[in-house]
Design a protein around this motif. Sequence first.
Motif, PDB file in Angstrom:
ATOM      1  N   UNK A 154      33.033  -6.072  63.762  1.00 28.16           N
ATOM      2  CA  UNK A 154      33.906  -5.493  63.325  1.00 28.16           C
ATOM      3  C   UNK A 154      33.751  -3.942  64.103  1.00 28.16           C
ATOM      4  N   UNK A 155      34.714  -3.505  64.902  1.00 26.84           N
ATOM      5  CA  UNK A 155      34.736  -2.236  65.573  1.00 26.84           C
ATOM      6  C   UNK A 155      34.648  -1.266  64.660  1.00 26.84           C
ATOM      7  N   UNK A 156      33.799  -0.170  65.034  1.00 27.55           N
ATOM      8  CA  UNK A 156      33.782   1.073  64.384  1.00 27.55           C
ATOM      9  C   UNK A 156      34.393   2.263  64.942  1.00 27.55           C
ATOM     10  N   UNK A 157      34.860   1.949  66.138  1.00 28.49           N
ATOM     11  CA  UNK A 157      35.418   3.047  67.307  1.00 28.49           C
ATOM     12  C   UNK A 157      36.564   3.717  66.510  1.00 28.49           C
ATOM     13  N   UNK A 158      36.391   5.082  66.599  1.00 24.06           N
ATOM     14  CA  UNK A 158      37.645   5.789  65.893  1.00 24.06           C
ATOM     15  C   UNK A 158      38.423   6.409  67.143  1.00 24.06           C
ATOM     16  N   UNK A 159      39.803   6.648  66.631  1.00 20.71           N
ATOM     17  CA  UNK A 159      40.757   7.206  67.654  1.00 20.71           C
ATOM     18  C   UNK A 159      40.090   8.294  68.695  1.00 20.71           C
ATOM     19  N   UNK A 160      39.175   9.117  68.049  1.00 20.97           N
ATOM     20  CA  UNK A 160      38.581  10.436  68.745  1.00 20.97           C
ATOM     21  C   UNK A 160      37.690   9.716  69.886  1.00 20.97           C
ATOM     22  N   UNK A 161      36.934   9.011  69.259  1.00 26.25           N
ATOM     23  CA  UNK A 161      35.774   8.229  70.263  1.00 26.25           C
ATOM     24  C   UNK A 161      36.475   7.548  71.335  1.00 26.25           C
ATOM     25  N   UNK A 162      37.609   6.686  71.082  1.00 28.37           N
ATOM     26  CA  UNK A 162      38.235   5.892  72.015  1.00 28.37           C
ATOM     27  C   UNK A 162      38.738   6.940  73.205  1.00 28.37           C
ATOM     28  N   UNK A 163      39.579   8.089  72.616  1.00 26.50           N
ATOM     29  CA  UNK A 163      39.738   9.079  73.855  1.00 26.50           C
ATOM     30  C   UNK A 163      38.943   9.672  74.514  1.00 26.50           C
ATOM     31  N   UNK A 164      37.889   9.928  73.915  1.00 25.78           N
ATOM     32  CA  UNK A 164      36.631  10.812  74.654  1.00 25.78           C
ATOM     33  C   UNK A 164      36.142   9.536  75.489  1.00 25.78           C
ATOM     34  N   UNK A 165      35.997   8.433  75.004  1.00 26.47           N
ATOM     35  CA  UNK A 165      35.426   7.106  76.033  1.00 26.47           C
ATOM     36  C   UNK A 165      36.376   6.927  77.167  1.00 26.47           C
ATOM     37  N   UNK A 166      37.773   7.084  77.089  1.00 21.22           N
ATOM     38  CA  UNK A 166      38.635   6.738  78.145  1.00 21.22           C
ATOM     39  C   UNK A 166      38.641   7.900  78.967  1.00 21.22           C
ATOM     40  N   UNK A 167      38.444   9.213  78.401  1.00 21.61           N
ATOM     41  CA  UNK A 167      38.273  10.382  79.303  1.00 21.61           C
ATOM     42  C   UNK A 167      37.149  10.456  80.272  1.00 21.61           C
ATOM     43  N   UNK A 168      36.029  10.021  79.793  1.00 21.72           N
ATOM     44  CA  UNK A 168      34.814   9.433  80.467  1.00 21.72           C
ATOM     45  C   UNK A 168      35.050   8.834  81.458  1.00 21.72           C
ATOM     46  N   UNK A 169      35.610   7.447  81.098  1.00 20.46           N
ATOM     47  CA  UNK A 169      35.741   6.738  82.210  1.00 20.46           C
ATOM     48  C   UNK A 169      36.678   7.079  83.340  1.00 20.46           C
ATOM     49  N   UNK A 170      37.538   8.061  83.199  1.00 15.97           N
ATOM     50  CA  UNK A 170      38.422   8.506  84.312  1.00 15.97           C
ATOM     51  C   UNK A 170      37.848   9.796  84.777  1.00 15.97           C
ATOM     52  N   UNK A 171      36.543  10.085  84.436  1.00 19.69           N
ATOM     53  CA  UNK A 171      35.828  11.138  85.155  1.00 19.69           C
ATOM     54  C   UNK A 171      36.628  12.426  84.910  1.00 19.69           C
ATOM     55  N   UNK A 172      37.087  12.722  83.710  1.00 18.66           N
ATOM     56  CA  UNK A 172      37.868  13.893  83.442  1.00 18.66           C
ATOM     57  C   UNK A 172      37.100  14.791  82.506  1.00 18.66           C
ATOM     58  N   UNK A 173      37.260  16.195  82.910  1.00 18.81           N
ATOM     59  CA  UNK A 173      36.747  17.175  81.960  1.00 18.81           C
ATOM     60  C   UNK A 173      37.797  17.180  80.769  1.00 18.81           C
ATOM     61  N   UNK A 174      37.284  17.716  79.621  1.00 17.22           N
ATOM     62  CA  UNK A 174      38.266  17.795  78.511  1.00 17.22           C
ATOM     63  C   UNK A 174      39.437  18.883  78.797  1.00 17.22           C
ATOM     64  N   UNK A 175      38.972  19.800  79.513  1.00 15.33           N
ATOM     65  CA  UNK A 175      40.182  20.848  79.895  1.00 15.33           C
ATOM     66  C   UNK A 175      41.218  20.181  80.921  1.00 15.33           C
ATOM     67  N   UNK A 176      40.801  19.167  81.699  1.00 16.93           N
ATOM     68  CA  UNK A 176      41.691  18.618  82.862  1.00 16.93           C
ATOM     69  C   UNK A 176      42.517  17.648  82.057  1.00 16.93           C
ATOM     70  N   UNK A 177      41.985  16.951  81.111  1.00 15.83           N
ATOM     71  CA  UNK A 177      42.522  15.833  80.355  1.00 15.83           C
ATOM     72  C   UNK A 177      43.741  16.811  79.468  1.00 15.83           C
ATOM     73  N   UNK A 178      43.331  17.883  78.786  1.00 10.56           N
ATOM     74  CA  UNK A 178      44.312  18.785  78.066  1.00 10.56           C
ATOM     75  C   UNK A 178      45.261  19.224  78.948  1.00 10.56           C
ATOM     76  N   UNK A 179      44.968  19.550  80.053  1.00 11.79           N
ATOM     77  CA  UNK A 179      46.048  20.148  80.879  1.00 11.79           C
ATOM     78  C   UNK A 179      47.266  19.243  81.482  1.00 11.79           C
ATOM     79  N   UNK A 180      46.570  18.074  81.599  1.00  7.63           N
ATOM     80  CA  UNK A 180      47.631  17.122  82.038  1.00  7.63           C
ATOM     81  C   UNK A 180      48.353  16.492  80.824  1.00  7.63           C
ATOM     82  N   UNK A 181      47.723  16.647  79.697  1.00  2.00           N
ATOM     83  CA  UNK A 181      48.494  16.201  78.434  1.00  2.00           C
ATOM     84  C   UNK A 181      49.515  17.068  78.134  1.00  2.00           C
ATOM     85  N   UNK A 182      49.157  18.439  78.136  1.00  2.00           N
ATOM     86  CA  UNK A 182      49.850  19.622  77.582  1.00  2.00           C
ATOM     87  C   UNK A 182      49.550  20.061  76.510  1.00  2.00           C
ATOM     88  N   UNK A 183      48.251  19.823  76.109  1.00  2.00           N
ATOM     89  CA  UNK A 183      47.698  20.333  74.814  1.00  2.00           C
ATOM     90  C   UNK A 183      46.482  21.427  75.249  1.00  2.00           C
TER      91      UNK A 183
END
Length: 87
Positions: free
Chosen positions: A1-30
């Motif tokens: 059973x997976x213990x991945x949280x939503x936040x960890x999933x987003x963080x992992x996907x951001x890392x896979x795309x080689x995006x900084x948190x700031x760049x992801x935020x800018x693209x998402x509009x947050x």
Amino acid sequence: MSTTTFGQYIKDKRAERNLSRSEMARRVGITPQYAMGIERGQVIPTEDKIERLVEVLEANEKTAFKLADKIPNRIFEEAKANYFNKA
């Protein structure tokens, strides 16, 4: 059973795309602070923000919504219509 949280999933996907948190935020509009809250599990964003995160991060929509413990409104409305039309 997976213990991945939503936040960890987003963080992992951001890392896979080689995006900084700031760049992801800018693209998402947050803000970067809001993005940090998501990744730390302090914030579960609204449906529209989840959809933007999925789009920007090329993530799996079903996985993201399941981990966020939410159902997209369009799916809910479709299910509701089907349920009541079968009476």
